[in-house]
Motif scaffolding. Sequence first.
Motif, PDB file in Angstrom:
ATOM      1  N   LEU A   6       0.814  -0.795   0.056  1.00 23.11           N
ATOM      2  CA  LEU A   6       0.013   0.129  -0.195  1.00 23.11           C
ATOM      3  C   LEU A   6       1.033   0.980  -0.116  1.00 23.11           C
ATOM      4  O   LEU A   6       1.692   1.825   0.996  1.00 23.11           O
ATOM      5  N   SER A   7       0.737   1.639  -0.995  1.00 20.08           N
ATOM      6  CA  SER A   7       2.522   2.893  -1.316  1.00 20.08           C
ATOM      7  C   SER A   7       0.882   4.127  -2.081  1.00 20.08           C
ATOM      8  O   SER A   7       0.813   3.868  -2.486  1.00 20.08           O
ATOM      9  N   GLN A   8       2.242   5.318  -1.836  1.00 16.78           N
ATOM     10  CA  GLN A   8       2.365   5.887  -2.047  1.00 16.78           C
ATOM     11  C   GLN A   8       3.186   6.420  -3.322  1.00 16.78           C
ATOM     12  O   GLN A   8       4.704   6.544  -2.475  1.00 16.78           O
ATOM     13  N   THR A   9       3.640   5.213  -4.362  1.00 26.15           N
ATOM     14  CA  THR A   9       4.149   5.304  -4.885  1.00 26.15           C
ATOM     15  C   THR A   9       4.649   7.185  -5.688  1.00 26.15           C
ATOM     16  O   THR A   9       3.719   7.578  -5.890  1.00 26.15           O
ATOM     17  N   SER A  10       6.016   6.298  -5.739  1.00 29.11           N
ATOM     18  CA  SER A  10       6.741   7.524  -6.400  1.00 29.11           C
ATOM     19  C   SER A  10       7.216   7.323  -7.820  1.00 29.11           C
ATOM     20  O   SER A  10       7.608   6.625  -7.855  1.00 29.11           O
ATOM     21  N   LEU A  11       7.207   7.944  -8.459  1.00 33.63           N
ATOM     22  CA  LEU A  11       7.584   8.074 -10.019  1.00 33.63           C
ATOM     23  C   LEU A  11       8.864   8.784 -10.760  1.00 33.63           C
ATOM     24  O   LEU A  11       8.957  10.028 -10.037  1.00 33.63           O
ATOM     25  N   LYS A 102       7.776   3.306   0.248  1.00 31.15           N
ATOM     26  CA  LYS A 102       7.062   1.487   0.368  1.00 31.15           C
ATOM     27  C   LYS A 102       8.058   1.857  -1.529  1.00 31.15           C
ATOM     28  O   LYS A 102       8.055   0.037  -1.615  1.00 31.15           O
ATOM     29  N   SER A 103       7.632   2.039  -2.016  1.00 34.91           N
ATOM     30  CA  SER A 103       7.841   2.334  -3.399  1.00 34.91           C
ATOM     31  C   SER A 103       9.515   1.669  -2.965  1.00 34.91           C
ATOM     32  O   SER A 103       9.602   0.221  -4.175  1.00 34.91           O
ATOM     33  N   SER A 104      10.162   1.757  -3.043  1.00 33.12           N
ATOM     34  CA  SER A 104      12.018   1.691  -2.920  1.00 33.12           C
ATOM     35  C   SER A 104      11.625   0.090  -2.078  1.00 33.12           C
ATOM     36  O   SER A 104      12.656  -0.593  -3.010  1.00 33.12           O
TER      37      SER A 104
HETATM   38 MG    MG Z   1       5.585   4.783  -3.576  1.00 31.15          MG
END
Ligand code: MG
Length: 554
Positions: A6-11, A102-104
Amino acid sequence: MSFLLLSQTSLDANHDSSLQMPNSTRCNRIGKKMGPSIGQATEDVNKAEKGQVLVAENNLCRQYEEKVRPCIDLIDSLRALGVEQDLALPAIAVIGDQSSGKSSLLEALSGVALPRGSGIVTRCPLVLKLKKLRPEEEWRGKVSYLDIEEDISDASKVEEEIRKAQNYIAGDGLGIQDELISLEVSCPEVPDLTLIDLPGITRVPVGNQPADIGRQIKRLIRKYIQKEETINLVVVPSNVDIATTEALSMANEVDPEGDRTIGILTKPDLVDKGTEDKVVDVVQNLVCHLKKGYMIVKCRGQQDIQENLCLTEALQREKAFFEDHPQFRVLLEARKATVPCLAERLSEELIAHICKSLPLLENKIKDLHQKTTDELQKFGMDIPEDDSEKMFFLIEKINAFNLDINAVVDGEESVGTEGSRLFAKLRRQFQLWSSMIEKHFSKGFDGLQKEIWKFENQHRGRELPGFVNYRTFEKIIKKELQALEEPAVDMLHQTTDMVRAAFTDVSEKNFTEFFNLYKTTKNKIEDIRSDQEEAAEKAIRTHFQMEQIVYCQD
Ligand code: MG
Ligand code: GDP
C-alpha cells in the motif's frame, strides 16, 4: 503468495532498467529462496565473498523447494481456478505515509520498477503478480484493467503502461479509484509473489483532489489490510517520530493483537545525528511495542537513482552501511537489518501464515464444494454417450417424472416445510365453494320471501295458509339452482388451473435441463387438462339440468 504494497508510489521519469536482473545461472542457494532480485543480489554478494555455493544453503533451498514450493504452487493453482473471488489468500500489505519509502522497498524486494514520483502517483490499487519462469524462458509482462489487456514485451515499458492504465481509470486529475490494475511479470529472476501497490496515506488535499481524499485513501487501504489473511508491513522513515505514525495506528486498528503486523524502518542514512540510539531502541522493540517486532532497511535514495545505481550494488552498499555503522551494526548482527534479511523474514512469515491459513482455506473450500455439489445434484446426472444407455437414461427420467406425478395424484408429494400439497390447496378452494353456496342462499332468502308474499296475495287458491303451490315452489328452487351453474363452472376452471400448475411444477423439476421434454410434457398436461375439463364441465351442466327436475321421494 502475495505481497501487498500500500504505497504512495513515487514516479521517476528515468526509471532504472538495471532493476531487471540479468539472466544468470540459477543456483540452489539461499538467494533463490528470497526471490530473484534479492536472490540474485545475495548470490552476487555471496559469490564475491565466498566464491562458491555453500552446502548448508543448498539444504535450505532444497527444503524450500520441497516444503514451500508445493504450498506456493497450490495457492497459485487455487488462484488460477478463481478461488480468490471466494476466498482471501495469504498476502502481505505495506502501509505508510507518502514518500516513506514503500515503493523503494517494493522495488528492492521484487526487482520490478514501478511508477515513482513525488506527490500522489499511485491512484488505484496495482496488483503486481510476479511469476517465476524456467531459466531458458524470456521476460514477459501483461497489464490488465477493466476489460482491457495489454501484452508488454519490454521491461522498460512497464511504467508507461501502468501510467496509461491509471489515467484511463482515474482520469488525468489527482483523484483515486478502487478499480484494480493487474500487472503480471513473468521471468526467471522473480519470485512467485503478488504485491499490491496502493495510494499512501495523505491528509491535505492538493490540486483538484476532493476534500475527503484522506478518508478515501484510508478506506481503500483498510479494505486490504483488514483481511485476516494479510500480513501488514508498516513502513516508517527512521527520521520520523514513530509514535505519531498514522499507518501504525491503522494497522493496530485492524490487528489489535499484533499477530500480523511488522514494523519496517527506512532511510537509516537520513537519521539526525545524535538520534541513532533512539532508532536502535525502536528496532529493538523498546518504544512502540509490536508483537512481531521491527526491521530496518536502507534503499536507494533519489541520488542513487539518478546515478543509475543498480540494485545489486545498492544491496552491497546497504550491507556495508550497516556493517560500518557504529550504532546500527548491532541490528545487522541481530538479523534485524537489510533487505535480504527482511526478505528471509517475510518468507518465513508467509510460510507460517500459509500453514495457519490452509486449514481455514480447506474448510472454506469444503463448504463451497458441498454447496456446489448440492447445486449440481439438482441438475441430475450426466447424459450417457451410448445410444442404448441414452434410451435407459430417458426411460429413467420419464419414470422419475411419472413417480412424481403419481405422488401428486395420491396426495403424497413432498413440498417442504413451507409449501402445501395439491390436495390441501384444492380443499381450501372447495371450502370457499361451500361458503359461497351459503352466501348465495342467504342472499336469495329475501327474494324467496317476496315470492311467497306475492303468491299469498295474488295466486293463492285452495291451499291452506303456509302451504305453497307446488309449481311456485318448483319455480323458486329452479331459479336459485340456475344461478349457481356459472359459478360452479368458474370453480371448475380455478381447480383445473391449480392442478395444471402442480403438474407443470413436476415437469419443471424433472426436466429443467431438457427443454424438449419439458415442452412435451407441458403440452401433454395441457391437452389432458382441456379434455378432462371439457368432460367435467359437461358433467356439471348435466347435473344442473337434472336438478331442474325438482322431484323428491320424501
Ligand atoms: Mg510510492
Ligand atoms: P513511497 O511514497 O512510500 O512509495 O516512497 P518512495 O519509495 O517513492 O521513496 C520516497 C523517496 O525516498 C525516494 O526519493 C527514495 O529514493 C527515497 N528513499 C527511499 N528509501 C530510502 C533510503 O533508505 N535512504 C534514502 N536516503 N532515501 C530513500
